[in-house]
Design a protein around this motif. Sequence first.
Motif, PDB file in Angstrom:
ATOM      1  N   THR A   1     -41.609  -7.127   1.339  1.00  0.00           N
ATOM      2  CA  THR A   1     -40.267  -7.144   1.921  1.00  0.00           C
ATOM      3  C   THR A   1     -40.181  -6.124   3.051  1.00  0.00           C
ATOM      4  O   THR A   1     -40.918  -5.134   3.069  1.00  0.00           O
ATOM      5  CB  THR A   1     -39.214  -6.814   0.858  1.00  0.00           C
ATOM      6  N   LEU A   2     -39.266  -6.375   4.020  1.00  0.00           N
ATOM      7  CA  LEU A   2     -39.060  -5.492   5.170  1.00  0.00           C
ATOM      8  C   LEU A   2     -37.563  -5.189   5.287  1.00  0.00           C
ATOM      9  O   LEU A   2     -36.749  -6.104   5.401  1.00  0.00           O
ATOM     10  CB  LEU A   2     -39.566  -6.146   6.460  1.00  0.00           C
ATOM     11  N   ILE A   3     -37.215  -3.892   5.271  1.00  0.00           N
ATOM     12  CA  ILE A   3     -35.807  -3.475   5.359  1.00  0.00           C
ATOM     13  C   ILE A   3     -35.704  -2.381   6.426  1.00  0.00           C
ATOM     14  O   ILE A   3     -36.355  -1.332   6.305  1.00  0.00           O
ATOM     15  CB  ILE A   3     -35.290  -2.944   4.017  1.00  0.00           C
TER      16      ILE A   3
ATOM     17  N   ILE B   1     -52.214  -6.820  -0.653  1.00  0.00           N
ATOM     18  CA  ILE B   1     -53.050  -5.717  -0.187  1.00  0.00           C
ATOM     19  C   ILE B   1     -53.505  -6.064   1.223  1.00  0.00           C
ATOM     20  O   ILE B   1     -54.149  -7.099   1.430  1.00  0.00           O
ATOM     21  CB  ILE B   1     -54.276  -5.509  -1.093  1.00  0.00           C
ATOM     22  N   GLY B   2     -53.145  -5.225   2.177  1.00  0.00           N
ATOM     23  CA  GLY B   2     -53.583  -5.506   3.537  1.00  0.00           C
ATOM     24  C   GLY B   2     -52.693  -4.856   4.571  1.00  0.00           C
ATOM     25  O   GLY B   2     -51.819  -4.034   4.272  1.00  0.00           O
ATOM     26  N   THR B   3     -52.904  -5.241   5.822  1.00  0.00           N
ATOM     27  CA  THR B   3     -52.207  -4.657   6.962  1.00  0.00           C
ATOM     28  C   THR B   3     -51.056  -5.547   7.397  1.00  0.00           C
ATOM     29  O   THR B   3     -51.181  -6.772   7.410  1.00  0.00           O
ATOM     30  CB  THR B   3     -53.183  -4.457   8.133  1.00  0.00           C
ATOM     31  N   VAL B   4     -49.960  -4.902   7.759  1.00  0.00           N
ATOM     32  CA  VAL B   4     -48.800  -5.605   8.307  1.00  0.00           C
ATOM     33  C   VAL B   4     -48.594  -5.104   9.735  1.00  0.00           C
ATOM     34  O   VAL B   4     -48.432  -3.903   9.971  1.00  0.00           O
ATOM     35  CB  VAL B   4     -47.533  -5.368   7.474  1.00  0.00           C
ATOM     36  N   ALA B   5     -48.621  -6.015  10.704  1.00  0.00           N
ATOM     37  CA  ALA B   5     -48.377  -5.671  12.107  1.00  0.00           C
ATOM     38  C   ALA B   5     -46.995  -6.169  12.516  1.00  0.00           C
ATOM     39  O   ALA B   5     -46.436  -7.088  11.887  1.00  0.00           O
ATOM     40  CB  ALA B   5     -49.456  -6.277  12.996  1.00  0.00           C
TER      41      ALA B   5
ATOM     42  N   SER C   1     -24.805  -4.486  25.264  1.00  0.00           N
ATOM     43  CA  SER C   1     -25.545  -4.716  24.007  1.00  0.00           C
ATOM     44  C   SER C   1     -26.851  -5.465  24.253  1.00  0.00           C
ATOM     45  O   SER C   1     -26.919  -6.372  25.095  1.00  0.00           O
ATOM     46  CB  SER C   1     -24.690  -5.515  23.015  1.00  0.00           C
ATOM     47  N   TYR C   2     -27.878  -5.092  23.446  1.00  0.00           N
ATOM     48  CA  TYR C   2     -29.183  -5.754  23.437  1.00  0.00           C
ATOM     49  C   TYR C   2     -29.553  -6.096  21.991  1.00  0.00           C
ATOM     50  O   TYR C   2     -29.185  -5.380  21.058  1.00  0.00           O
ATOM     51  CB  TYR C   2     -30.267  -4.840  24.028  1.00  0.00           C
ATOM     52  N   THR C   3     -30.307  -7.192  21.828  1.00  0.00           N
ATOM     53  CA  THR C   3     -30.778  -7.611  20.493  1.00  0.00           C
ATOM     54  C   THR C   3     -32.289  -7.412  20.412  1.00  0.00           C
ATOM     55  O   THR C   3     -33.046  -8.011  21.199  1.00  0.00           O
ATOM     56  CB  THR C   3     -30.458  -9.088  20.193  1.00  0.00           C
ATOM     57  N   VAL C   4     -32.721  -6.591  19.441  1.00  0.00           N
ATOM     58  CA  VAL C   4     -34.146  -6.351  19.228  1.00  0.00           C
ATOM     59  C   VAL C   4     -34.571  -7.097  17.958  1.00  0.00           C
ATOM     60  O   VAL C   4     -34.044  -6.825  16.870  1.00  0.00           O
ATOM     61  CB  VAL C   4     -34.452  -4.852  19.084  1.00  0.00           C
ATOM     62  N   SER C   5     -35.525  -8.059  18.079  1.00  0.00           N
ATOM     63  CA  SER C   5     -36.065  -8.789  16.920  1.00  0.00           C
ATOM     64  C   SER C   5     -37.429  -8.211  16.567  1.00  0.00           C
ATOM     65  O   SER C   5     -38.303  -8.096  17.436  1.00  0.00           O
ATOM     66  CB  SER C   5     -36.196 -10.288  17.223  1.00  0.00           C
ATOM     67  N   VAL C   6     -37.615  -7.894  15.274  1.00  0.00           N
ATOM     68  CA  VAL C   6     -38.878  -7.339  14.786  1.00  0.00           C
ATOM     69  C   VAL C   6     -39.498  -8.358  13.825  1.00  0.00           C
ATOM     70  O   VAL C   6     -38.926  -8.659  12.768  1.00  0.00           O
ATOM     71  CB  VAL C   6     -38.666  -5.996  14.075  1.00  0.00           C
ATOM     72  N   THR C   7     -40.670  -8.920  14.160  1.00  0.00           N
ATOM     73  CA  THR C   7     -41.354  -9.934  13.344  1.00  0.00           C
ATOM     74  C   THR C   7     -42.587  -9.318  12.685  1.00  0.00           C
ATOM     75  O   THR C   7     -43.529  -8.927  13.376  1.00  0.00           O
ATOM     76  CB  THR C   7     -41.781 -11.136  14.198  1.00  0.00           C
ATOM     77  N   PRO C   8     -42.618  -9.231  11.324  1.00  0.00           N
ATOM     78  CA  PRO C   8     -43.800  -8.696  10.638  1.00  0.00           C
ATOM     79  C   PRO C   8     -44.812  -9.808  10.358  1.00  0.00           C
ATOM     80  O   PRO C   8     -44.439 -10.946  10.066  1.00  0.00           O
ATOM     81  CB  PRO C   8     -43.219  -8.153   9.334  1.00  0.00           C
ATOM     82  N   THR C   9     -46.105  -9.496  10.412  1.00  0.00           N
ATOM     83  CA  THR C   9     -47.165 -10.470  10.124  1.00  0.00           C
ATOM     84  C   THR C   9     -48.228  -9.786   9.283  1.00  0.00           C
ATOM     85  O   THR C   9     -48.895  -8.854   9.747  1.00  0.00           O
ATOM     86  CB  THR C   9     -47.796 -11.021  11.411  1.00  0.00           C
ATOM     87  N   GLY C  10     -48.394 -10.257   8.021  1.00  0.00           N
ATOM     88  CA  GLY C  10     -49.411  -9.699   7.142  1.00  0.00           C
ATOM     89  C   GLY C  10     -50.747 -10.398   7.327  1.00  0.00           C
ATOM     90  O   GLY C  10     -50.815 -11.563   7.733  1.00  0.00           O
ATOM     91  N   SER C  11     -51.839  -9.700   7.030  1.00  0.00           N
ATOM     92  CA  SER C  11     -53.176 -10.272   7.157  1.00  0.00           C
ATOM     93  C   SER C  11     -53.452 -11.230   6.005  1.00  0.00           C
ATOM     94  O   SER C  11     -52.973 -11.049   4.894  1.00  0.00           O
ATOM     95  CB  SER C  11     -54.226  -9.153   7.173  1.00  0.00           C
ATOM     96  N   GLY C  12     -54.234 -12.277   6.262  1.00  0.00           N
ATOM     97  CA  GLY C  12     -54.584 -13.244   5.228  1.00  0.00           C
ATOM     98  C   GLY C  12     -53.450 -14.198   4.938  1.00  0.00           C
ATOM     99  O   GLY C  12     -52.536 -14.387   5.740  1.00  0.00           O
ATOM    100  N   THR C  13     -53.549 -14.833   3.729  1.00  0.00           N
ATOM    101  CA  THR C  13     -52.527 -15.786   3.307  1.00  0.00           C
ATOM    102  C   THR C  13     -51.459 -15.043   2.542  1.00  0.00           C
ATOM    103  O   THR C  13     -51.666 -14.580   1.423  1.00  0.00           O
ATOM    104  CB  THR C  13     -53.139 -16.877   2.414  1.00  0.00           C
ATOM    105  N   VAL C  14     -50.291 -14.886   3.159  1.00  0.00           N
ATOM    106  CA  VAL C  14     -49.217 -14.121   2.564  1.00  0.00           C
ATOM    107  C   VAL C  14     -47.898 -14.698   3.033  1.00  0.00           C
ATOM    108  O   VAL C  14     -47.797 -15.224   4.146  1.00  0.00           O
ATOM    109  CB  VAL C  14     -49.332 -12.625   2.949  1.00  0.00           C
TER     110      VAL C  14
ATOM    111  N   ASN D   1     -44.841 -14.111   4.673  1.00  0.00           N
ATOM    112  CA  ASN D   1     -44.217 -13.102   5.520  1.00  0.00           C
ATOM    113  C   ASN D   1     -42.702 -13.222   5.462  1.00  0.00           C
ATOM    114  O   ASN D   1     -42.160 -14.333   5.510  1.00  0.00           O
ATOM    115  CB  ASN D   1     -44.681 -13.270   6.968  1.00  0.00           C
ATOM    116  N   PRO D   2     -41.990 -12.097   5.393  1.00  0.00           N
ATOM    117  CA  PRO D   2     -40.522 -12.180   5.390  1.00  0.00           C
ATOM    118  C   PRO D   2     -39.987 -12.576   6.760  1.00  0.00           C
ATOM    119  O   PRO D   2     -40.711 -12.533   7.764  1.00  0.00           O
ATOM    120  CB  PRO D   2     -40.101 -10.758   5.003  1.00  0.00           C
ATOM    121  N   ALA D   3     -38.727 -12.948   6.798  1.00  0.00           N
ATOM    122  CA  ALA D   3     -38.105 -13.341   8.061  1.00  0.00           C
ATOM    123  C   ALA D   3     -37.960 -12.117   8.977  1.00  0.00           C
ATOM    124  O   ALA D   3     -37.894 -10.977   8.502  1.00  0.00           O
ATOM    125  CB  ALA D   3     -36.737 -13.959   7.790  1.00  0.00           C
TER     126      ALA D   3
END
Length: 751
Positions: A591-593, A615-619, A725-738, A740-742
Amino acid sequence: MTFVQNITACKRLRVLSASSLIHTLLIIGALFLSSPALAANNTSTTLTVSPATPTAGSVITLTATVASTGTAVTSGQVVFCNATAAFCDDSAVLGTVWVTKSGTATLRRTLPPGTTSVKAAFQAMTSYAASSSSTQAVTVTGQQTTATSANTFPTLGSNAAGIVSGDFNNDGYPDLAISDDSGTIQIFLGSGDGTFTTGASIRPFVSGGSGLGVSLATADFNGDGNLDLVVNGHYILIGKGDGTFTVGTPAPNVAGTNAQVADFNGDGHADIVVFTGDSDFMMLLGNGDGTFTLGPVTGSYGVGTFFTVGDFNGDGIPDIAVTGGTSLGVQILLGNGDGSFTDGSSYLNGLGIDAEGIAVGDFNGDGLADLAVSDLLNQTVTVLTGKGDGTFSVGTPVSTGMPTGSGAYQRQVVTGDFNGDGNTDVAVAIEWRAGGDPSLSVLFGNGDGTFALPNTFTAAPPEAFYEEAVTVGDYFGTGKASLAILTGVSPSYVTVLEDTSAGLTPGKKLPTISWPAPSAITYPTPLSVIQLDATASVPGTFVYAPEAGAVLAPGNQTLSVTFTPADTVNYSSAEAIVPLTVNPAPAVTYTLIPSATSVEGSTSVILSLASTNYIGTVAFTTSVKSTDGTASNVSASAPSVTLTDGGTGTSVLTITANANAANHVPIAPWTGGGAVVFGAILLTPFTARRKRALAVLLTALAVSLAGLSLACSGGGGSSIKPPRSYTVSVTPTGSGTVANPAPVTIVVTVQ
């Protein structure tokens, strides 16, 4: 086991009290009135033996002559017995012979060294009562030659599927008839020492092969004293007495191949019962001349596999016991004396026993027919102990020596005294699912319904067993039972085993493999010694399939192992299989908060992550948007994070807004005007015209002041700055088959 005479039932009646005596007499009277033998013509049986003092290994001729009031009886059966045995059954039976049209029954065979007391017993039938000859002593001199190894020879065909034993050339030594998938019946003539010579071959089928599962049975169908054959319950081969045959008149064609022979309607002629395999028994009634008439049809009330014939209720009429897996179990069909049957009791159904092979024997020595039933997959044999009234008590399953889960099918069952101790033993043909050599497991009887540890023989060359793969006969001329095993696909072979007091000496022992089914694992856990942990009763090596390190797909899987013993002289290879459940991998997520979803200007936002089975890296990938396309005025970035299973991590999202990020709204400039003659206007008298002039003057003053102010501030081209105002979108991507949250969204306000 031969049929028990009705008079035996009378012997078993206990002396009752006076109040029960009348009831007992009624039972005895009913037995006498219902017995066809006691209501039939009396008979007499005489026995001659030649020679009376033979040497060891030589053939003795036993001839029984049956008559009724001086007239020859020309049908029926004679059982030659060891007269010293308590009952004429199992190992006490020297042979059963059909009476010829001349009123004689002749048995040729060898006897062991020493003295054997022999008698001939004519079996009761509808028209004639039973009778027995006087006892004669036969003394065999000399020493018996004992074979030291098994004899294996090819069948000359492929996919051999049926084998039966009989003396087809009347020389006193049992021969073999073997069927194969081409429809050919090959005869092998026994020499009395465990060896065979190739005899005649005959192909009775009109056209085409018969396929696997060719059934063979033998009897004297035309009363000439020579053994005949029935193939697939339909084709009749008439024996000439020299090991050759002619094709006779086919019996009525019925839908089935598994057949056995007995006198089911009490007329003294050999009948054939054919099992369709899907619940029906078709009766072919013998006419005594080699031809047959279609008789009654009886249902077995379930789909069956194997069946056997014996007298289970002591009325002298053959009955049937048929197996049918876990649902049917063992179904008893009691003969009515006309070729039809009445449904009797059923056993083993609902107990988880997969009833397969079945054979008759007297395992506890009480003279009553018992049943031995193999369990197809559970490596056991269960004995049903006969009560003499058509019912049985169920014994405890006995292990055949095959390890549980070894992939072995416990198939055909045969009985006989295979170690010469006078007790009835059980042999079970073992067919392997997971490859490997077919085996024969022999349970040596103790004479009281229990069995000693099994002895296992591994047949060679390897391949497969079919439904009728084993037959029993005195192939070594010792006067004791031995076994002939049919194995192989292409080519096929026969292996003949001699019996000794120590068991089947030519056979190797089968190591016992212990391999408990491992606990379930979760994908993608690789196989390891936790799952591949089989042990053996002797030293050796294991080869697993799949091997250690393999990752199996989720679902129900099978593990197998091949064990090679270090001592290959005394032990054979063995195989085992176990089931393994591979559970699907649990959901892999995180999860990402963000610490805030709305900020002002250049700042930092904490991105918090929590792992579930991951287990792994999230970019992180970021994008910035505004309403008028000036997103380049704001930038955002965050470094990657490494998570552990169940762990947490944080990243810092840095937001940067440049100087032009705020909103710029331009206003038109004003330049300075000429001087106003202020005092002159003020001094003008306030007439109506002058009032209008005053308004103009005040307006001009305001404009002049504004211009003065602009001039003081630097002249034209100035603006104001409202928030943007500006909108910043942050997209997480985990390594392998996982999973990923929105993406998360952060609103940035710049002043």
